[in-house]
Design a protein around this motif. Structure first.
Motif, short mmCIF file in Angstrom:
data_model
loop_
_atom_site.label_atom_id
_atom_site.label_comp_id
_atom_site.label_asym_id
_atom_site.label_seq_id
_atom_site.Cartn_x
_atom_site.Cartn_y
_atom_site.Cartn_z
N HIS A 78 -5.97 -0.11 2.16
CA HIS A 78 -4.66 -1.04 2.41
C HIS A 78 -3.71 -0.34 3.37
N ILE A 79 -3.92 0.96 3.37
CA ILE A 79 -2.77 1.94 3.92
C ILE A 79 -3.23 2.02 5.22
N GLU A 80 -4.60 2.22 5.60
CA GLU A 80 -5.35 2.15 6.82
C GLU A 80 -4.94 0.82 7.51
N ASP A 81 -5.03 -0.35 6.98
CA ASP A 81 -4.79 -1.70 7.46
C ASP A 81 -3.32 -1.61 8.19
N VAL A 82 -2.07 -1.08 7.18
CA VAL A 82 -0.95 -1.22 7.55
C VAL A 82 -0.67 -0.21 8.84
N ARG A 83 -1.37 1.02 8.76
CA ARG A 83 -1.07 1.91 9.96
C ARG A 83 -1.69 1.16 11.25
N ARG A 84 -2.76 0.36 11.17
CA ARG A 84 -3.40 -0.16 12.25
C ARG A 84 -2.20 -1.39 12.93
N ARG A 85 -1.79 -2.29 11.88
CA ARG A 85 -0.54 -3.08 12.34
C ARG A 85 0.48 -2.64 12.76
N VAL A 86 0.98 -1.83 12.08
CA VAL A 86 2.46 -1.13 12.64
C VAL A 86 2.01 0.37 12.97
N PRO A 87 1.41 0.60 14.13
CA PRO A 87 1.29 1.91 14.43
C PRO A 87 2.60 3.07 14.70
N GLY A 88 3.62 2.64 14.68
CA GLY A 88 4.75 3.40 14.69
C GLY A 88 5.10 3.68 13.46
N ALA A 89 4.58 3.20 12.43
CA ALA A 89 5.19 3.24 10.99
C ALA A 89 4.94 4.60 10.31
N ASP A 90 5.67 5.38 9.68
CA ASP A 90 5.27 6.34 8.80
C ASP A 90 5.08 5.77 7.38
N VAL A 91 3.95 5.30 6.99
CA VAL A 91 3.68 4.42 5.81
C VAL A 91 4.13 5.44 4.54
#
Length: 344
Positions: free
Chosen positions: A152-165
């Motif tokens: 899930h975290i990897e998916d969010v990082r792909r979708r929002v590359p500038g985010a610090d999850v």
């Protein structure tokens, strides 16, 4: 874990009213625009029904474990069915909406999932008892959750590359698990209290799922949220929580020592100071009066207040009206500004 993680001055807990993913994402990202105003988060919309609720949503993230809805609640099954597919579809819909409204975004971005012990206290085994009744089932569940969270975290990082999850683990049942207060299927007895060392070790393993995003990157910060009384601050800190989220109104002076130790160790506090259901909102300064009082009582430096505390609603906003939810999130931002302008 990270000391004093940069989470912004305010954020939401997770759940929002209504069923419109785009509207919820627009509200959250429009209120919390980044490090200066607050940390946006992935909205959850439980009003859509089973699979959008916190247990069903997280059950849909599990790897090689599946759950379905029974009259008594969510039960682990042998294969993915309609309920798993629905939970995953709604999560994709929410992520699509979040991605749309976070184009070019850079800064902290929070996602939420149910923690291993609340999940074990809610998900039933085939015999009708919850997973908490079986130590092996608890281990399997925690391992499956950790693997699902990595994906899930990897998916969010792909979708929002500038985010610090930032990962938030919701553990409203944790205190009941520690105290042996989770009822059996019959309702006449309770499951035995879980050993605190086992609870801590399991949490540490799941918190470790938020691993490095690259070979030179630190592990991402993990928030543990509980809006129950008597949050075990010391246990959560030892398990690796970078921040602890709680309902500020439920604190008592018994919590003072644990809170003081957490702050001095660099653990950030997400203080729930704004009511989660409809009602009159005080002025921003009034909302943070208790936080200032706590700080004075602990003898902490007022100058550290904004580095150590973020403000949130007291719990999720699923039970609020849409208008109140918008007002409550905006109020958190204003209250945080008041705290920064006048920490004493």
């Amino acid at each position: 874990m990270n000391e004093n993680p940069t989470l912004g001055p305010a954020t939401g807990i997770g759940s929002m009213p209504g069923t419109d993913a785009r509207e919820a994402a627009k509200t959250v990202t429009g209120t919390f625009e980044g490090p200066e105003t607050g940390m946006p988060h992935l909205p959850e919309l439980p009003a859509r029904g089973p699979g959008a609720d916190m247990i069903g949503r997280t059950a849909g993230m599990l790897v090689e474990l599946y759950a379905r809805v029974e009259p008594s609640g969510w039960r682990i099954g042998d294969r993915p069915g309609r309920d798993t597919r629905r939970a995953r579809a709604w999560l994709r819909e929410d992520l699509d909406a979040l991605e749309e409204f976070t184009q070019e975004y850079e800064g902290p971005l929070k996602i939420q999932a149910v923690g291993p012990w609340t999940l074990a206290a809610a998900l039933e085994l085939k015999n009708g008892e919850v997973a908490l009744s079986d130590p092996g089932a608890c281990r399997d569940l925690a391992g499956s959750l950790a693997e699902g969270l990595r994906t899930h975290i990897e998916d969010v990082r792909r979708r929002v590359p500038g985010a610090d999850v930032v990962l938030q683990l919701d553990e409203p049942s944790l205190v009941a698990v520690l105290r042996g207060q989770v009822k059996t299927a019959s309702g006449y007895r309770t499951h035995r209290a879980m050993d605190r060392q086992v609870v801590e070790a399991t949490l540490r393993d799941v918190i470790g799922a938020h691993g490095p995003s690259g070979p030179d990157s630190p592990a991402g910060p993990v928030v543990v949220h509980s809006c129950a009384p008597d949050v075990p601050f010391a246990l959560l800190r030892r398990a690796g929580a970078a921040a602890i989220s709680f309902d500020f109104a439920l604190l008592t002076e018994r919590d003072d020592d644990a809170i003081g130790e957490a702050v001095e160790a660099g653990t950030r506090l997400l203080a729930g100071v704004v009511p989660g259901t409809d009602g009159p909102l005080s002025d921003p300064a009034g909302s943070v009066m208790g936080v200032r009082t706590l700080w004075r009582r602990l003898g902490l430096n007022p100058g550290l207040l904004t580095d150590a505390v973020s403000l949130t609603p007291s719990c999720g906003l699923a039970g609020a009206s849409p208008a109140y939810a918008r007002a409550a999130l905006a109020h958190c931002v204003r209250a945080a500004r008041s705290l920064a302008d006048n920490p004493e």
